[in-house]
Design a protein around this motif. Sequence first.
Motif, PDB file in Angstrom:
ATOM      1  N   LEU B 104     -55.401  15.921   9.812  1.00  0.00           N
ATOM      2  CA  LEU B 104     -56.313  17.711   8.573  1.00  0.00           C
ATOM      3  C   LEU B 104     -57.625  17.417   9.299  1.00  0.00           C
ATOM      4  CD1 LEU B 104     -55.501  15.569   5.444  1.00  0.00           C
ATOM      5  CD2 LEU B 104     -54.255  17.715   7.033  1.00  0.00           C
ATOM      6  N   THR B 105     -57.793  19.520  10.350  1.00  0.00           N
ATOM      7  CA  THR B 105     -58.889  19.259  10.564  1.00  0.00           C
ATOM      8  C   THR B 105     -60.375  20.848   9.992  1.00  0.00           C
ATOM      9  OG1 THR B 105     -58.032  20.538  12.116  1.00  0.00           O
ATOM     10  CG2 THR B 105     -58.566  18.817  12.822  1.00  0.00           C
ATOM     11  N   ASP B 106     -60.860  20.617   9.831  1.00  0.00           N
ATOM     12  CA  ASP B 106     -61.960  21.502   9.458  1.00  0.00           C
ATOM     13  C   ASP B 106     -61.302  23.274   9.493  1.00  0.00           C
ATOM     14  OD1 ASP B 106     -63.710  20.067   7.974  1.00  0.00           O
ATOM     15  OD2 ASP B 106     -64.696  19.850   9.663  1.00  0.00           O
ATOM     16  N   GLY B 107     -61.871  22.651  11.637  1.00  0.00           N
ATOM     17  CA  GLY B 107     -60.555  24.925  11.472  1.00  0.00           C
ATOM     18  C   GLY B 107     -60.439  24.552  12.127  1.00  0.00           C
ATOM     19  N   THR B 108     -59.105  26.001  12.839  1.00  0.00           N
ATOM     20  CA  THR B 108     -58.152  26.490  12.856  1.00  0.00           C
ATOM     21  C   THR B 108     -57.906  25.538  14.177  1.00  0.00           C
ATOM     22  OG1 THR B 108     -58.448  28.431  11.777  1.00  0.00           O
ATOM     23  CG2 THR B 108     -56.137  28.033  13.310  1.00  0.00           C
ATOM     24  N   CYS B 109     -58.508  25.957  14.913  1.00  0.00           N
ATOM     25  CA  CYS B 109     -57.903  24.936  16.577  1.00  0.00           C
ATOM     26  C   CYS B 109     -58.600  23.637  16.557  1.00  0.00           C
ATOM     27  CB  CYS B 109     -58.898  26.245  18.152  1.00  0.00           C
ATOM     28  SG  CYS B 109     -58.670  27.865  17.521  1.00  0.00           S
ATOM     29  N   GLN B 110     -59.104  22.755  16.039  1.00  0.00           N
ATOM     30  CA  GLN B 110     -59.700  21.923  16.516  1.00  0.00           C
ATOM     31  C   GLN B 110     -58.154  20.740  16.206  1.00  0.00           C
ATOM     32  OE1 GLN B 110     -61.605  23.730  14.722  1.00  0.00           O
ATOM     33  NE2 GLN B 110     -64.019  22.610  14.397  1.00  0.00           N
ATOM     34  N   GLY B 111     -57.226  21.145  15.714  1.00  0.00           N
ATOM     35  CA  GLY B 111     -56.205  20.441  14.718  1.00  0.00           C
ATOM     36  C   GLY B 111     -55.742  20.354  15.950  1.00  0.00           C
ATOM     37  N   GLU B 112     -55.312  21.118  17.405  1.00  0.00           N
ATOM     38  CA  GLU B 112     -54.244  21.049  18.842  1.00  0.00           C
ATOM     39  C   GLU B 112     -55.674  20.487  19.311  1.00  0.00           C
ATOM     40  OE1 GLU B 112     -52.869  24.562  20.541  1.00  0.00           O
ATOM     41  OE2 GLU B 112     -52.237  25.436  17.832  1.00  0.00           O
ATOM     42  N   LEU B 117     -54.834  14.379  20.953  1.00  0.00           N
ATOM     43  CA  LEU B 117     -55.321  12.472  21.636  1.00  0.00           C
ATOM     44  C   LEU B 117     -54.528  12.168  20.673  1.00  0.00           C
ATOM     45  CD1 LEU B 117     -59.322  14.023  20.910  1.00  0.00           C
ATOM     46  CD2 LEU B 117     -57.934  13.207  23.153  1.00  0.00           C
ATOM     47  N   VAL B 118     -53.588  11.968  19.526  1.00  0.00           N
ATOM     48  CA  VAL B 118     -52.963  10.975  19.802  1.00  0.00           C
ATOM     49  C   VAL B 118     -51.938  10.346  20.112  1.00  0.00           C
ATOM     50  CG1 VAL B 118     -51.619  10.296  17.401  1.00  0.00           C
ATOM     51  CG2 VAL B 118     -53.446  12.124  16.952  1.00  0.00           C
ATOM     52  N   ALA B 119     -52.407   9.018  20.230  1.00  0.00           N
ATOM     53  CA  ALA B 119     -51.730   8.070  21.058  1.00  0.00           C
ATOM     54  C   ALA B 119     -49.928   7.548  20.565  1.00  0.00           C
ATOM     55  CB  ALA B 119     -51.664   7.835  22.220  1.00  0.00           C
ATOM     56  N   VAL B 120     -48.456   8.402  20.944  1.00  0.00           N
ATOM     57  CA  VAL B 120     -47.335   7.397  20.179  1.00  0.00           C
ATOM     58  C   VAL B 120     -46.771   6.807  21.049  1.00  0.00           C
ATOM     59  CG1 VAL B 120     -45.539   8.557  18.556  1.00  0.00           C
ATOM     60  CG2 VAL B 120     -47.529   9.424  18.518  1.00  0.00           C
ATOM     61  N   GLU B 121     -46.182   5.824  21.696  1.00  0.00           N
ATOM     62  CA  GLU B 121     -45.370   5.172  21.815  1.00  0.00           C
ATOM     63  C   GLU B 121     -43.884   5.290  21.477  1.00  0.00           C
ATOM     64  OE1 GLU B 121     -46.712   1.225  22.857  1.00  0.00           O
ATOM     65  OE2 GLU B 121     -48.672   1.720  22.789  1.00  0.00           O
ATOM     66  N   TYR B 122     -43.553   5.639  22.554  1.00  0.00           N
ATOM     67  CA  TYR B 122     -41.842   5.865  22.708  1.00  0.00           C
ATOM     68  C   TYR B 122     -41.708   4.726  23.113  1.00  0.00           C
ATOM     69  CZ  TYR B 122     -42.922  10.441  19.485  1.00  0.00           C
ATOM     70  OH  TYR B 122     -43.920  11.246  19.250  1.00  0.00           O
ATOM     71  N   GLU B 123     -40.147   4.109  22.418  1.00  0.00           N
ATOM     72  CA  GLU B 123     -39.190   3.100  23.602  1.00  0.00           C
ATOM     73  C   GLU B 123     -37.783   4.421  23.559  1.00  0.00           C
ATOM     74  OE1 GLU B 123     -37.734  -0.602  23.110  1.00  0.00           O
ATOM     75  OE2 GLU B 123     -39.101  -0.863  23.046  1.00  0.00           O
ATOM     76  N   PRO B 124     -37.629   5.051  24.761  1.00  0.00           N
ATOM     77  CA  PRO B 124     -36.223   5.559  24.450  1.00  0.00           C
ATOM     78  C   PRO B 124     -35.421   5.151  23.976  1.00  0.00           C
ATOM     79  CG  PRO B 124     -37.355   6.115  26.273  1.00  0.00           C
ATOM     80  CD  PRO B 124     -38.234   5.073  26.019  1.00  0.00           C
ATOM     81  N   LEU B 125     -34.061   5.694  23.559  1.00  0.00           N
ATOM     82  CA  LEU B 125     -33.226   5.605  22.745  1.00  0.00           C
ATOM     83  C   LEU B 125     -31.570   6.741  23.328  1.00  0.00           C
ATOM     84  CD1 LEU B 125     -33.856   4.765  18.800  1.00  0.00           C
ATOM     85  CD2 LEU B 125     -33.417   2.940  21.487  1.00  0.00           C
ATOM     86  N   ALA B 126     -30.851   6.702  23.100  1.00  0.00           N
ATOM     87  CA  ALA B 126     -29.687   7.599  24.362  1.00  0.00           C
ATOM     88  C   ALA B 126     -29.677   8.473  23.048  1.00  0.00           C
ATOM     89  CB  ALA B 126     -28.760   7.054  24.718  1.00  0.00           C
ATOM     90  N   PRO B 127     -29.175   9.511  23.622  1.00  0.00           N
ATOM     91  CA  PRO B 127     -29.222  10.581  22.851  1.00  0.00           C
ATOM     92  C   PRO B 127     -28.119  11.424  22.618  1.00  0.00           C
ATOM     93  CG  PRO B 127     -30.131  11.732  25.364  1.00  0.00           C
ATOM     94  CD  PRO B 127     -29.731   9.959  25.549  1.00  0.00           C
TER      95      PRO B 127
END
Lengths: 157, 752
Positions: B104-112, B117-127
């Motif tokens: 959630l951000t104050d302005g339109t473009c800051q969100g992107e 900058l949000v780091a999500v760690e994924y451990e891949p599973l078979a598709p």
Amino acid sequence: MNVTITVNGTPITADVADRTLLVQFLREAGGLTATNVGCDTTSCGACTVLLDGESVKSCTVLAAQVDGSAVTTLEGLASPDGQMHPVQRAFHAEHALQCGFCTPGMVMAAVSLLAENPDPTQDEVRAGLEGNLCRGTGYHHIVRAVLAAARAGREPA
Amino acid sequence: MSILGTRVVRTEDPRLLTVGGVYVDDLAIPELDGAVRATFIRSPVAHAAITGIDADAARRLPGVVAVLTAADIAEAMRPDKPMAEPLLAIDRVRYVGEPVALVLTDGTCQGEDAAELVAVEYEPLAPVVTVADALLAKTLLFPAAGTNIAGTGTAGRADPDRFGGCEVVVERTIVNQRVAPVPLEVRATAARWSDGRLTVWASTQNAQLARDTIARRLGLDKSAVRVIAPDVGGGFGAKVGIDRDALTVAWAAYHTRGSVRWAETRSENLSGMVHGRGQRQTIRIGGHRDGRVIAYQLSIVQDCGAYPRSGAFLASLTQLMASGVYDIPGCGADYQAVVTTTTPIAAYRGAGRPEATAAIERAMDLFAGQIGMDPVEVRRRNLVPAQAFPYRTATGAVYDTGDYASALATVLAGAGYEDLRAEQARRRERGDVVCVGIGVSCYVEITAADAASGETARLAIDGDGSATVYTGSSAHGQGHATAWAMLVQDELGIPMERVTVIHGDTDAIPEAVGTYGSRSLQLGGAAVHKAASQVRDKARQIAAQLIEASEADLELDRDHGFWQVRGDPTTALTWAQVAAGAGEDGLEADVRFTAPQPTFPFGAHLAVVEVDTETGKARLVRHVTVDDAGVIVNPVLAEGQRHGGIAQGAAQALLEEVRFDADGNPQTATLADYAAVTAPDLPSFELLDSVTPTTVNPLGVKGIGEAGTIGAMPAVQSAVIDAVAHLGVTHIDMPATPQHVWAAINEARAAR
């Protein structure tokens, strides 16, 4: 940066971020929300406006690029006394719109098309509107409206 | 003279044509002043375990108000069933585009910027990308469920020996590919928590359904939620109710006790909004060389995408409509609905019925090819006869009214079928590079499948004699405001320009169903008609008292909107006078109309396609249709619905397909990659009239919103195959892109 664009005859000045797109300028600085955004790849044409008389996709023009230019949006198309433009009238008469989302861009593209080619064939209309998507009408009535507007434009007023 | 059936241009248009509609993202209202912008962080992988989310850097960015994850969502709001869908992904992602976190951000473009900058760690599973992979079950999307199968069903005959007596049996597995609905307005939602109430502005086809879902998922009382649908820029089924992403935005406003607004990008839309279709179908058709079909089996594997949503329901509709317009006593159908690590699938224009029609029509063509008979003649010999209605199919549908042979005859005559065949033969004899193909489809579909749920309408006569209609049905381009005003004018003599139609606000219209399944006119319109009839009855009583005459002696002059003693204009009362006589209760009616059963529109389409055999490029050059939806209230609107439907059906046949690579990555997530149909891809359409009223509602109307799609898709596909049939081609899966057509020609040549 400071940008001034004459929109529908009225100069609008705003201090905007460098990356501000023309469509954002129109919607946010100008408060003119008829011009819609339907994609992010210059594909759908919902954001089509006239820039110094020629149609452009305002999602692919930076506001800063057109500092000092004149832009016409759907809101500026009718005459000052409220009389709709022949293309607007033809869209109404021919049921060339359903949900209305593509309509502002479609109308502006049609105005530009007829300015370049006042007497188009059906195929020329279809080719000329290739960059404007409509999901509701199947284009049938849009094409008919553009042809009707062309006819109306050729007849003496 | 009644206004019904006349060509009335829309009252909605002047506003849309001069200042534009007000869609969710256009809302400039005080309630949303200061609203923060929401930006989703979405899964970049098709299938993975989430092992960590680090949002600290994003939270430090100027303008960032909050970064929300599943950890912020109360336990009670989490799904409690094995395949149920969370708001934000909890410990696993199952499709590219799945919501993982919300900035959630104050302005339109800051969100992107912040989302980066949000780091999500994924451990891949078979598709699990295809339905075949899903059925193999080597990888399960929901291990707790123990299966990838979300639903199964059977209908009609199941005994395999019904094929035993057939002289000819043809079997083939075909694909009804996944497509994207592409409403021009993407998903958008705004939500505000204030004074103990949540108000949600949503781009939805069903405000009331959305309200109920929000209340249930957030644990709120229904009265604490208001949903408003402003102008909606197209839905096509994909905006039924409220989906997970929009629900998450509503939750964010509730959670932060603030105002939040969100509008997605088209790329998010093409990977995050539901897709349609997605069936692998095995068709088995058997019959005799005289053209009579006696047995048919349709076996469906429905791709639900990552979460079941309505996938199994779509397949059940396909199953129900399996035999189409044909009298096939030995018809059976079955389905398995499976989950895959792809975007969820739900309703899209036709929703299960185009898939049924495409299958039976393809089967008819294959059968005709096998016995060497004109496909039109095979159809003729198997149509349900006009005197057989109401007709019960082997799979359990009860068709209300129809005349399928007449629809077919009309379209053949209108298109000049014999001449077209002659032209085809001439080109083949000449050895033309550009071949002509003729495709004919006959269809019947089910509309207002949930007829018993009905629809609501409240009609009030205002003090000045104007009328206000509160309709439970919800328009997003169909023209309800025009059509409903016509219904009121016809019943009450109040001119349509004095009729205001209001929809899509749960405070104004607390109980309603809304729009899907081509139900609007036959339920919502019939409700308006019913309310108007009740208002007329009440007005007659009031007018009788005011004039001091007997009710039986009164008449409503519908041309002028006067009540009077029959033939005596000196007694005339206006609607304003009658309304004034109603006293404190006002002159109004509040109704729900329900129908005893669904209706079954039908028709026939004929497509003419030119195929360049050197490039494989297929071009639709003519499209002629009969779409019989019963009585027509406004031909202008009905034609518009048919046109749009035809375009979407033709688009699926020729162009459109959502594709994933082997790892489940979307390959068509922009409009530069997804081949949404454009004006030069299509001809103008040739529409022919046919009216067979239904008896299940007083207006005699059926649904028209989806019929064009259902009829067009198989006709166009058939035309492409027909164009190259003389080269040995018997089938081309949709979409008939140059690659598919060229490959089919070359495979056929190689096989000779």
